[in-house]
Design an enzyme around this catalytic site. Structure first.
Site, PDB file in Angstrom:
ATOM      1  N   LYS A 206       0.848  -1.202   0.000  1.00  0.00           N
ATOM      2  CA  LYS A 206       0.000   0.000   0.000  1.00  0.00           C
ATOM      3  C   LYS A 206       0.883   1.251   0.000  1.00  0.00           C
ATOM      4  CE  LYS A 206      -3.531   2.367   2.690  1.00  0.00           C
ATOM      5  NZ  LYS A 206      -4.467   2.328   3.792  1.00  0.00           N
ATOM      6  N   GLU A 212      10.563  -4.660   4.445  1.00  0.00           N
ATOM      7  CA  GLU A 212      10.618  -6.078   4.067  1.00  0.00           C
ATOM      8  C   GLU A 212      10.316  -6.249   2.580  1.00  0.00           C
ATOM      9  OE1 GLU A 212       9.061  -4.800   6.642  1.00  0.00           O
ATOM     10  OE2 GLU A 212       9.058  -6.142   8.385  1.00  0.00           O
ATOM     11  N   GLY A 267      -4.943  -1.776   4.952  1.00  0.00           N
ATOM     12  CA  GLY A 267      -4.130  -2.910   4.493  1.00  0.00           C
ATOM     13  C   GLY A 267      -4.783  -4.257   4.767  1.00  0.00           C
ATOM     14  N   ARG A 268      -5.302  -4.432   5.985  1.00  0.00           N
ATOM     15  CA  ARG A 268      -5.868  -5.748   6.338  1.00  0.00           C
ATOM     16  C   ARG A 268      -7.267  -5.951   5.776  1.00  0.00           C
ATOM     17  NH1 ARG A 268      -4.686  -2.419  10.385  1.00  0.00           N
ATOM     18  NH2 ARG A 268      -6.299  -1.604  11.754  1.00  0.00           N
ATOM     19  N   GLU A 353      -4.704  -6.536  14.773  1.00  0.00           N
ATOM     20  CA  GLU A 353      -4.204  -5.218  14.361  1.00  0.00           C
ATOM     21  C   GLU A 353      -5.352  -4.198  14.429  1.00  0.00           C
ATOM     22  OE1 GLU A 353      -2.432  -4.160  10.338  1.00  0.00           O
ATOM     23  OE2 GLU A 353      -0.578  -4.554  11.412  1.00  0.00           O
ATOM     24  N   HIS A 384      -4.844 -33.043  18.110  1.00  0.00           N
ATOM     25  CA  HIS A 384      -3.711 -33.860  18.549  1.00  0.00           C
ATOM     26  C   HIS A 384      -2.567 -32.989  19.057  1.00  0.00           C
ATOM     27  CE1 HIS A 384      -5.634 -37.484  17.028  1.00  0.00           C
ATOM     28  NE2 HIS A 384      -6.112 -36.674  16.101  1.00  0.00           N
ATOM     29  N   LYS A 494       9.399  -0.471  14.331  1.00  0.00           N
ATOM     30  CA  LYS A 494       9.981  -0.182  13.004  1.00  0.00           C
ATOM     31  C   LYS A 494      11.071   0.871  13.137  1.00  0.00           C
ATOM     32  CE  LYS A 494       5.858  -0.812  10.094  1.00  0.00           C
ATOM     33  NZ  LYS A 494       4.856  -0.136   9.266  1.00  0.00           N
TER      34      LYS A 494
END
Ligand code: F6P
Length: 532
Positions: A206, A212, A267-268, A353, A384, A494
């Site tokens: 965005k 990253e 973003g999400r 978030e 399990h 950050k």
């Protein structure tokens, strides 16, 4: 102090919790033969049974009263109408406009966003058709066989989750890959298996400033050029999805190969925008539009259904009942469907978030719990591993079980075993089983679950499922009085990382941090070259 805990419905719920403290869900079923039907609801193709919670009609009435007192209806309408409800970033929140199938204009700040959305979607269609049909080729003229999405957070989790879930609809020639982590192992592992001549990169960000993503995108470009391809090949092997055309151009991707979206898409909440490009490439634009159809059907339900039969509202308020009145602090997502194995990770970002906040919209510290920890694994694997704690541990962990009626495969015997286990777990969690002489065999029961049923895991029902959770998170944020659409909590780390990165590159030991951080940085500086 925020006044939420003082409103009459909150007070009523607190007394109601005390009144129910000696009642079991099992006893509530014994009392009322209509209970299952009463506490189930169907909308947008999803059937939700929420009867296995410690609730009765009084609980639901008070929860809905609380939603009303918190102004859920008005906030929902404000979101749909494009008001700038994301106050700390002064932005509208309009992911619903991305899947609005009404064809009506939607004017925000004098601009018809419906038209903007349609224009980008038309470009996505021609691009997807070209890649899938073989008209879009690599620099040496070969068809694309592998598509690598480079992005992180909302620019990764949604597309990846949906691509995994909808694999049965995938194009036979195209393999999708997702690189998110700045750990070089992520991209190195993916590139190792690919041929630069037939690989297409989608760089999704965005902001187009995310460390990253840019680091991985640079590595991908270097890999392409190192294979002997000329600089001109970048245009055939790289496209971008972003709101930041300047940064895309600066990176070296021609903005003719960029798909835009807008600051009013969080973003999400962005998989419905051009961030969904990998999905559209994998399943085709028609199927991508079906995903939007499903989400839109849930949007209509959320916008129009009365609050007491409104699925996102009901799930949100039951979550608030668990979190604020029964002492839960986490929420398990248990998809009994392997294709949904990335759903818990996706919902982690969506929920945590959005609602991992502790100040209200008015800047006051809350004096009540807000967002839960979201976690999960697909069934039956979870059984399990960690289900022991659900059945006999001391924590109360509400769980959503998600189940598909008809699988895409033909292994019916497998499916019956899977489904039997899903039903058995919710039954066991609720009913428990008493053993007076062997305490370790005692199951207290009374552990709450919802069961969400989809007929088939197709684009339409998946769209509706995702939108259900989006709106659930929204409603909870409204009741808690927080801003579900910013994410300031990610900024501090950050900033510190940038400073530490410089210290790692500089010679000599570091002394500017606390003792522990100094020690770790200096150990790394000493050891990184020493370790063979
Ligand atoms: O750091 C958090 C975050 O901003 C998320 O909200 C977002 O989804 C992710 O990073 C990626 O951001 P971008 O799409 O701008 O690269």
């Amino acid at each position: 102090m925020p006044f939420l805990t003082q409103v009459p419905a909150w007070q009523a719920l607190a007394s109601h919790r005390d009144a129910l403290s000696h009642v079991s869900i099992r006893a509530l079923f014994a009392r009322d033969p209509e209970r299952a039907a009463k506490f189930s609801h169907e909308a947008a193709g999803l059937f939700v049974d929420y009867s296995k919670n410690l609730i009765d009609e009084g609980t639901i009435a008070s929860l809905i009263a609380l939603a009303r007192e918190a102004g859920v209806g008005a906030r929902r309408d404000a979101m749909f109408s494009g008001e700038r409800i994301n106050r700390t970033e002064n932005r509208a929140v309009l992911h619903v406009a991305l899947r609005d199938r009404s064809g009506q204009p939607r004017i925000v700040d004098g601009v018809d966003v419906a038209q903007q959305v349609a224009a980008v979607r038309a470009r996505m269609r021609s691009f997807c058709d070209a890649v899938r049909g073989g008209a879009w080729r690599g620099h040496t003229g070969r068809e694309i066989t592998d598509v690598v999405n480079i992005g992180i957070g909302g620019s990764d989790l949604g597309p990846k989750m949906v691509c995994e879930a909808l694999k049965p609809y995938a194009h036979a020639r195209l393999s999708m890959h997702f690189v998110s982590n700045v750990d070089g192992a992520d991209i190195a592992e993916v590139l190792k298996r690919l041929n630069p001549e037939t690989t297409l990169f989608i760089v999704s960000s965005k902001t187009f400033t995310t460390r990253e993503t840019l680091t991985n995108a640079r590595a991908a470009r270097a890999w392409l050029l190192a294979s002997g391809e000329p600089e001109a090949a970048v245009a055939k092997h790289f496209v971008a999805v972003s709101t930041n055309a300047g940064a895309v151009a600066q990176f070296g991707i021609d903005t003719a190969n960029m798909f835009a979206f807008w600051d009013w898409v969080g973003g999400r909440y962005s998989l419905w925008s051009a961030i969904g490009l990998p999905i559209a490439v994998q399943i085709g634009m028609d199927a991508f539009e079906s995903l939007l159809d499903g989400a839109h059907a849930m949007d209509r339900h959320f916008a129009e259904a009365p609050l007491d039969s409104n699925l996102p509202v009901l799930l949100a308020m039951i979550g608030i009942w668990h979190q604020n009145f029964l002492g839960a602090t986490s929420q398990l997502i248990a998809p009994y469907n392997h294709a949904l194995h990335r759903l818990p990770a996706y919902l982690q970002q969506l929920d945590m978030e959005s609602n991992g906040k502790s100040v209200t919209l008015d800047g006051e510290r809350v004096d009540y719990a807000t967002g839960p920890v979201i976690w999960g694994e697909p069934g039956t694997n979870g059984q399990h591993a960690f289900f022991q704690l659900l059945h006999q541990g001391t924590a109360l962990i509400p769980a959503d079980f998600i189940l598909i009626m008809r699988p895409h495969h033909a292994l019916d015997a497998h499916h019956d075993i899977l489904v039997a286990n899903c039903f058995a777990q919710t039954e066991a969690l609720m009913n428990g089983s008493r053993s007076t002489d062997e305490p370790h065999r005692n199951f207290e029961g009374n552990r709450p679950t919802n069961t969400i049923c989809l007929d088939v895991l197709d684009p339409v029902s998946l769209g509706a499922l995702i939108a259900l959770y989006e709106h659930k998170v929204f409603v909870q944020g409204v009741v808690w009085g927080i801003n579900s659409f910013d994410q300031w909590g990610v900024e501090l780390g950050k900033k510190l990382a940038v400073a530490i990165e410089q210290e790692l590159a500089a010679p000599g030991p570091v002394e500017s941090h606390d003792g522990s951080t100094n020690q770790l940085i200096n150990r790394f500086k000493a050891r990184r070259r020493a370790v063979a």
